[in-house]
Design a protein around this motif. Sequence first.
Motif, PDB file in Angstrom:
ATOM      1  N   SER A  83      19.101   1.253 -67.965  1.00  0.00           N
ATOM      2  CA  SER A  83      17.892   0.415 -67.980  1.00  0.00           C
ATOM      3  C   SER A  83      18.249  -1.053 -67.775  1.00  0.00           C
ATOM      4  CB  SER A  83      17.137   0.573 -69.306  1.00  0.00           C
ATOM      5  OG  SER A  83      16.678   1.892 -69.441  1.00  0.00           O
ATOM      6  N   GLN A 121      10.865   2.552 -68.493  1.00  0.00           N
ATOM      7  CA  GLN A 121      11.130   3.751 -69.306  1.00  0.00           C
ATOM      8  C   GLN A 121       9.953   4.072 -70.239  1.00  0.00           C
ATOM      9  OE1 GLN A 121      15.113   3.691 -70.809  1.00  0.00           O
ATOM     10  NE2 GLN A 121      14.864   5.528 -72.021  1.00  0.00           N
ATOM     11  N   ASP A 142      12.597   4.485 -64.119  1.00  0.00           N
ATOM     12  CA  ASP A 142      13.526   4.643 -65.242  1.00  0.00           C
ATOM     13  C   ASP A 142      13.103   5.850 -66.078  1.00  0.00           C
ATOM     14  OD1 ASP A 142      15.549   4.237 -67.013  1.00  0.00           O
ATOM     15  OD2 ASP A 142      14.923   2.228 -67.644  1.00  0.00           O
ATOM     16  N   GLU A 143      13.807   6.940 -65.901  1.00  0.00           N
ATOM     17  CA  GLU A 143      13.541   8.195 -66.621  1.00  0.00           C
ATOM     18  C   GLU A 143      12.082   8.642 -66.576  1.00  0.00           C
ATOM     19  OE1 GLU A 143      15.492   8.705 -70.297  1.00  0.00           O
ATOM     20  OE2 GLU A 143      17.143   7.402 -69.682  1.00  0.00           O
TER      21      GLU A 143
HETATM   22 MG   LIG Z   1      17.275   3.428 -70.571  1.00  0.00          MG
END
Ligand SMILES: [Mg+2]
Length: 348
Positions: free
Chosen positions: A60, A100, A176-177
Motif C-alpha cells: 500500500s 484498500q 489495492d486488494e
Molecule cells: Mg496494504
Amino acid sequence: MAEIKIEPNGVSSSAAAGYAIEVQHIVKKYGDFTAVDDVSFNVKEGEIFGLLGPNGAGKSTLIRMMTTLIPITSGMARIAGHDVAKDPNAVRRTIGVIPQALTSDLDLTVEENLNIYAKLYDVPAKERKRSIEELLGLVDLTKWRDAQTKTLSGGMRRRLEIARGLVHHPKIFFLDEPTTGLDPVSRVAVWEMLGNIKSQRQLTILITTHYMDEADRLCDRIAIVDHGKLVALDTPMALKASVPGSNVIEAQFENPPEDWEQRLHTLDEVTSVQHEGAGMYRVLTGNGSRTTTELVEMAVGAGVAVKSLSVQNTTLDDVFVHYTGRQLRDELQKAYAFVMPQSPGLRP
Ligand SMILES: [Mg+2]
Ligand SMILES: Nc1ncnc2c1ncn2[C@@H]1O[C@H](COP(=O)(O)OP(=O)(O)OP(=O)(O)O)[C@@H](O)[C@H]1O
C-alpha cells in the motif's frame, strides 16, 4: 537468495519505451523505519501487474507513493511519463485509484456516488451521463443504480468502487486488494469484470492481492515484495519455473514421529519440506511420482498411516515460500483474526 529480474530502466525514453509506470530506487521512511527499501520496476502499457507480499510488506505504501498520496523519501516514480513528485496533478489526471479500504458514501445511491466522482473530475455533464451508464453496465450494477450504497453486499460495493475509479477514463488503474474479504464467487466476478473492462478500454492495471490463484491466472507479471524490498519479479510461469522442484506433494500422516520432516527431506529429488501442522506436510520435489512411491514405502516401513495424499504442479504459493521463507496463508490468518471483527466493510 532470490533472483531479481528487473528490466532496464529507460530514464529518458520512458513514454516512448511504452512504460505506463516506472519506479526507480524508490524509498519510503517513517522516522527510522524503512517501509519501502530501494524498489525499482517498470510496468508496460496494457499490462496487468501484480504486487504480492505479506501484511506490512509495503504494497500500500508503494501504491500511495505512485498515486501521489504520500511523498517519496528518495528515488523516482513516473506515471504515464509524469514525475510523481514534480507533476502530481498530471499524474492524478491519468490514474484511477481504488484504495484498500472501502470509501463510497453509504448514504448515497450507487448512481449518486458515481456522479459525485465524475463531477469532482470535471467530466462534462453529457459525457458524465454516458460514462456512468456504460460503467453501471460493465460492473453489472444497472439494476441497483438507485439503491442506497449501504444496502449493497461487499462484492457489489467493490464493483461500485471500481466503476467510480473509472469515471474519468484513467489510463492507469491502481487497485489495492480489491478482492480481500470477498467470498470466492464475488472474487471471480470482480476479476472477470476487470478483464472485461480491460478488453474494452486502453488500461494498464497495477493490483495488489493476497490470492495467489488470482494473481497466477490474471497477472501478466508479478512482483513479490517482502519487508519493503522487491525479492522477485517475472511472469507467473517464469516465477514457478525458478523454484527448485516441479511438483508438490501434500500428505497427511497419522501421528508421524518427531523427525518426520527430516526423514521426508532425505527422499530422492525432494527440495523442501514444510510442516503445516496436524500431520500435514507439503513436499516440493523434482519428480512427483517417484517421491510419492518412496514416501508411501517409507510410511509403511515406519508404521505411519497416510491419511491423505495429493500431487500437484508447483503453485505461486510455493514461489512465495521460496522467496520470502514463509507462507502467505499464515500471514493472512493472523491478519483476519485482527481485521474481521472491526471491519464490516470487508465482509463478503
Ligand atoms: Mg496494504
Ligand atoms: N503512516 C505510517 N507511519 C508509520 N509506519 C507506517 C505508516 N504507514 C505504514 N507504515 C508501516 O509500513 C509498513 C508497510 O505498510 P503497508 O501498509 O504498505 O503494507 P502492506 O503491504 O500494504 O500490508 P497489508 O497487506 O496489510 O495491506 C508496515 O510495517 C506499516 O506498519
